[in-house]
Design an enzyme around this catalytic site. Structure first.
Site, short mmCIF file in Angstrom:
data_model
loop_
_atom_site.label_atom_id
_atom_site.label_comp_id
_atom_site.label_asym_id
_atom_site.label_seq_id
_atom_site.Cartn_x
_atom_site.Cartn_y
_atom_site.Cartn_z
N CYS A 146 0.70 3.24 3.16
CA CYS A 146 1.44 2.59 4.25
C CYS A 146 2.93 2.83 4.11
O CYS A 146 3.63 3.06 5.10
CB CYS A 146 1.17 1.08 4.25
SG CYS A 146 -0.57 0.64 4.51
N CYS A 192 0.85 -1.20 0.00
CA CYS A 192 0.00 0.00 0.00
C CYS A 192 0.88 1.25 0.00
O CYS A 192 1.73 1.42 0.88
CB CYS A 192 -0.91 -0.03 1.23
SG CYS A 192 -1.61 1.55 1.70
#
Length: 598
Positions: free
Chosen positions: A70, A67
Site C-alpha cells: 500500500c 502494508c
C-alpha cells in the site's frame, strides 16, 4: 504599539496553530493520504454520506497504512488522482484506511481480504447487502490503472450509466455533417479523435476537457470513410470541426493523449477561447508531528513492552476481525495464535494474560464466527479484564521518522522474534517450532498486506520452515528470514530513510557476531538474539528517558497555550524592567536638577 497590540499579534497565530477543525466527521489527513492529494478521505463517520447516492462515480481504495504494498502504491495512486482531477464532476478517487479500528467494520462489510483493494462505485450507488462495488484489478503502473478505469467507464456508459459524462463510445461516419448531426447547437468546436476501438486516448481527452464550455470530443473509427476524407493517416488522429463544418487537422507527430491535449489547447487559444477556471490547490508537504524526532542509535536494538502491546492490540482489533465469516483453516490459525500468545508472550500484566486466555477459550466454542461478533467479543472481554494494557500504546523502538514508516510491521517482526526467543528458553518444549508455524498461519490469513503475505509464504517454502526441528533453529530461522526481507526491501520506497534496512545485528551493535571476511558467527548471533528479545531484557515504557522516545504528556493545544504563556510572561517581564528603569532614570534626573538650585 501598546501591550494589547503585542498580545494580539502573539495570541492570534498561536490559537490558529493549535485549532483543529473537523466538519461532519471529515478529516484533512489520515493514514497515507491527505486532502491535497486530490482524494476524498473516507472514515467510518463520513463513508455513507460520501459514497452512497452520489452524482458521480468513484474508485475507492481500501488500504492498510502499515502494508508495504500500500505504501508503494500510494505515490502512483496520488499521481493518477492529480492527473485526472479535471474529471471530479464525473469521477473521483476516494480512500479508506482499514488499519484504523473504527473503519474496520466498513472494510469487513465490503469483504476486503487483500490490501490494497480497488472498488468501482457507480453513481447513485445504494447501500445493501452484497453491494460491495465492482472489483478493479491492481496494476503495477498508474497508466495501466487509468486505461482500466476508462474501459470500465465505457462499459458503464453502454449500460445506461454516466449519462452526464461525455460520450465515450466510438462510431463510423461518412462526412463531417454526419459526425456533428447529434451535437448540440451551442457547441462551437467538435474535436474528432480517429482511433481504434480498443484505444482509450479519445475517451481520456473527452474526460480531460469535460468542463470546457461549448466544446465536444467524439471518437471516430480509424477505418471509417470520414478518416480517409479528412486525410488522417497517423493515429490517433485529431481534427477540429466548427459549426460551419470547417475542418482543421491538428494531429501532432507524436499523437499521445498529452500531445493531443496540447494541440486542442493551442488551437482554442488561437481562437481566443475562454478556458474554465480550475481549482489547482498546491501540493502541501505534510509532515508527521513527530517527524523531526529521531531515536538514538542505542534504541534501535532494544525491545519495548509498549511496542509489543500496541502490536498485539492492533492485531486483535483490526486484523483478526477483518473476515466477514471466520471459519475453517483461518479460525484454526487464530486459535493457534492465541494459544502461543498465552504460553509464550512476556506478560507484565496478569489482566492481559487472562484476557488472551478468555478470548481463546471463547472463540474455540464454535466452528464459525461472524467478523462483527469476533470484534464485539474482543471489545467485551477487554472491558471485562480491564485494564488489559499497562502502557500508553505508542511505538517507541518501532517508531518511524514519519507515520507512514515502520510501526506495525516492525512491531510484528519484534513480536515473533520475542515469541521464538522466549519459547527457546523453555527447556524440554518445542514451542519455538509452534511459533514459526503460528507465524506462517497468521501472516497467511490475517496480515493486512497481501503482497507481503505472499512473499513470506514463498520464503517459508523456499527456506523450509516446516522442516525446522529445534527451538534454537527456530530463533535463527526467523533471524535469517528477517534479514532476507531487509535485503529485498533495502532502498525500496517503503524504507524509512532514518532507519535503513541493514543486515542485523550491525558490526557496531555486535562485533563478535561477525567472523573474518564478514561471515556470521552463529553462536554469537544466537546469544545476541537472546539478549535483545529475552523476557528479562524487555524495557517498560517508563524506562525511556529520551524525549524523542517518550510520548508527550501534553496535547498540541496544551503546548500551544504553554508557549503563549511563556511569551506573554517574557513580554510582561520586559515591560516591568522597562518601567523600573524609566522610573529610576527619572529620579536621577530630578535629583541632579535639585542640586543645581542650591
Amino acid at each position: 504599539m501598546n501591550l494589547w497590540g503585542i498580545i494580539a499579534i502573539v495570541l492570534v497565530p498561536s490559537l490558529v496553530t493549535c485549532a483543529v477543525i473537523a466538519k461532519d466527521g471529515d478529516v484533512e489527513e489520515e493514514g497515507l493520504y491527505s486532502k491535497s492529494d486530490h482524494v476524498v478521505i473516507l472514515t467510518q463517520r463520513n463513508f455513507e454520506r460520501k459514497v452512497y447516492n452520489q452524482n458521480h462515480a468513484a474508485l475507492v481504495q481500501f488500504y492498510n497504512s502499515y502494508c508495504g504494498h500500500c505504501r508503494g502504491f500510494a505515490p502512483k495512486f496520488k499521481a493518477l488522482a492529480a492527473e485526472v482531477a479535471p474529471w471530479k464532476n464525473i469521477f473521483q478517487f476516494k480512500v479508506i484506511d482499514c488499519s484504523i479500528e473504527e473503519n474496520n467494520e466498513i472494510c469487513r462489510e465490503f469483504e476486503v481480504m487483500a490490501y490494497p483493494s480497488l472498488r468501482y462505485i457507480h453513481e447513485h450507488y445504494v447501500k445493501a447487502n452484497g453491494n460491495v462495488g465492482d472489483r478493479i484489478q491492481m496494476t503495477d503502473t498508474a497508466e495501466k490503472l487509468k486505461s482500466q478505469l476508462i474501459t470500465k467507464m465505457q462499459a458503464e456508459q453502454s449500460m445506461g450509466r454516466l449519462a452526464f459524462a461525455p460520450k465515450l463510445s466510438i462510431a463510423s461516419y461518412a462526412s463531417y455533417a454526419a459526425a456533428l448531426n447529434d451535437v448540440p447547437n451551442d457547441v462551437t468546436y467538435t474535436f474528432l479523435v480517429f482511433e481504434s476501438e480498443n484505444s482509450t486516448v479519445g475517451s481520456e481527452l473527452a474526460l480531460d476537457i469535460n468542463d470546457y464550455n461549448h466544446i465536444k470530443v467524439k471518437r471516430v473509427y480509424d477505418t471509417s470513410e470520414l478518416a480517409e476524407k479528412a486525410g488522417v493517416s497517423h493515429f490517433p488522429g485529431l481534427v477540429a470541426v466548427s459549426t460551419m463544418l470547417d475542418a482543421n487537422p491538428l494531429t501532432p507527430k507524436n499523437p499521445s493523449k498529452q500531445n493531443l491535449l496540447k494541440a486542442v489547447n493551442k488551437f482554442l487559444k488561437s481562437k481566443n477561447y475562454a478556458f474554465p477556471t480550475r481549482d489547482t490547490p498546491e501540493q502541501e508537504m505534510t509532515q508527521n508531528e513527530h517527524s523531526g524526532e529521531k531515536l538514538t542509535s542505542s534504541n534501535l536494538d532494544v525491545v519495548y513492552y509498549s511496542d509489543l502491546e500496541k502490536t498485539l492490540k492492533t492485531s486483535l482489533h483490526t486484523e483478526i476481525t477483518r473476515y466477514k465469516s471466520l471459519t475453517g483453516e483461518a479460525l484454526e490459525a487464530l486459535l493457534d495464535y492465541l494459544h502461543v500468545l498465552r504460553t509464550t508472550f512476556p506478560f507484565k500484566n496478569n489482566n492481559l494474560r487472562d484476557y488472551i486466555e478468555d478470548l481463546h477459550d471463547t472463540l474455540k466454542t464454535r466452528s464459525e464466527w461472524n467478523g462483527n461478533d469476533v470484534y464485539e467479543i474482543v471489545k467485551r472481554l477487554e472491558n471485562v479484564h480491564a485494564p488489559v494494557y499497562m502502557s500508553q500504546l505508542e511505538y517507541i523502538g518501532c517508531k518511524g521518522s514519519q507515520s507512514k514508516y515502520r510501526g506495525y510491521t516492525c512491531g510484528l517482526w519484534t513480536l515473533f522474534h520475542t515469541l521464538t526467543v522466549n519459547a527457546a528458553q523453555k527447556p524440554g518444549t518445542e514451542t519455538g517450532l509452534k511459533v514459526l508455524r503460528v507465524m506462517h498461519g497468521y501472516v497467511k490469513h490475517f496480515f493486512g498486506c497481501t503482497t507481503c503475505s505472499e512473499h513470506f509464504q514463498a520464503m517459508a517454502a523456499r527456506n523450509r520452515l516446516f522442516d525446522v526441528k529445534e527451538n534454537d533453529k527456530a530463533v535463527l530461522w526467523l533471524w535469517i528470514s528477517h534479514n532476507e526481507v531487509n535485503l529485498r526491501l533495502a532502498g525500496d520506497v517503503t524504507e524509512d530513510p532514518e532507519h535503513p534496512k541493514i543486515q542485523f545485528p550491525s558490526v557496531t551493535k555486535c562485533p563478535e557476531c561477525r567472523l573474518a571476511r564478514g561471515a556470521w558467527n552463529l553462536p554469537a548471533v544466537y546469544q545476541y538474539l537472546l539478549n535483545v528479545y529475552g523476557t528479562g531484557n524487555i524495557r517498560d515504557a517508563r524506562q525511556v528517558n529520551s524525549a524523542a522516545s517518550a510520548p508527550s504528556p501534553f496535547s498540541n493545544l496544551d503546548i500551544g497555550m504553554l508557549s503563549l504563556l511563556y511569551i506573554l510572561s517574557f513580554i510582561i517581564l520586559i515591560l516591568v524592567i522597562k518601567y523600573f528603569l524609566t522610573k529610576r532614570l527619572y529620579r536621577k534626573r530630578h535629583y541632579k536638577h535639585g542640586r543645581g538650585k542650591v
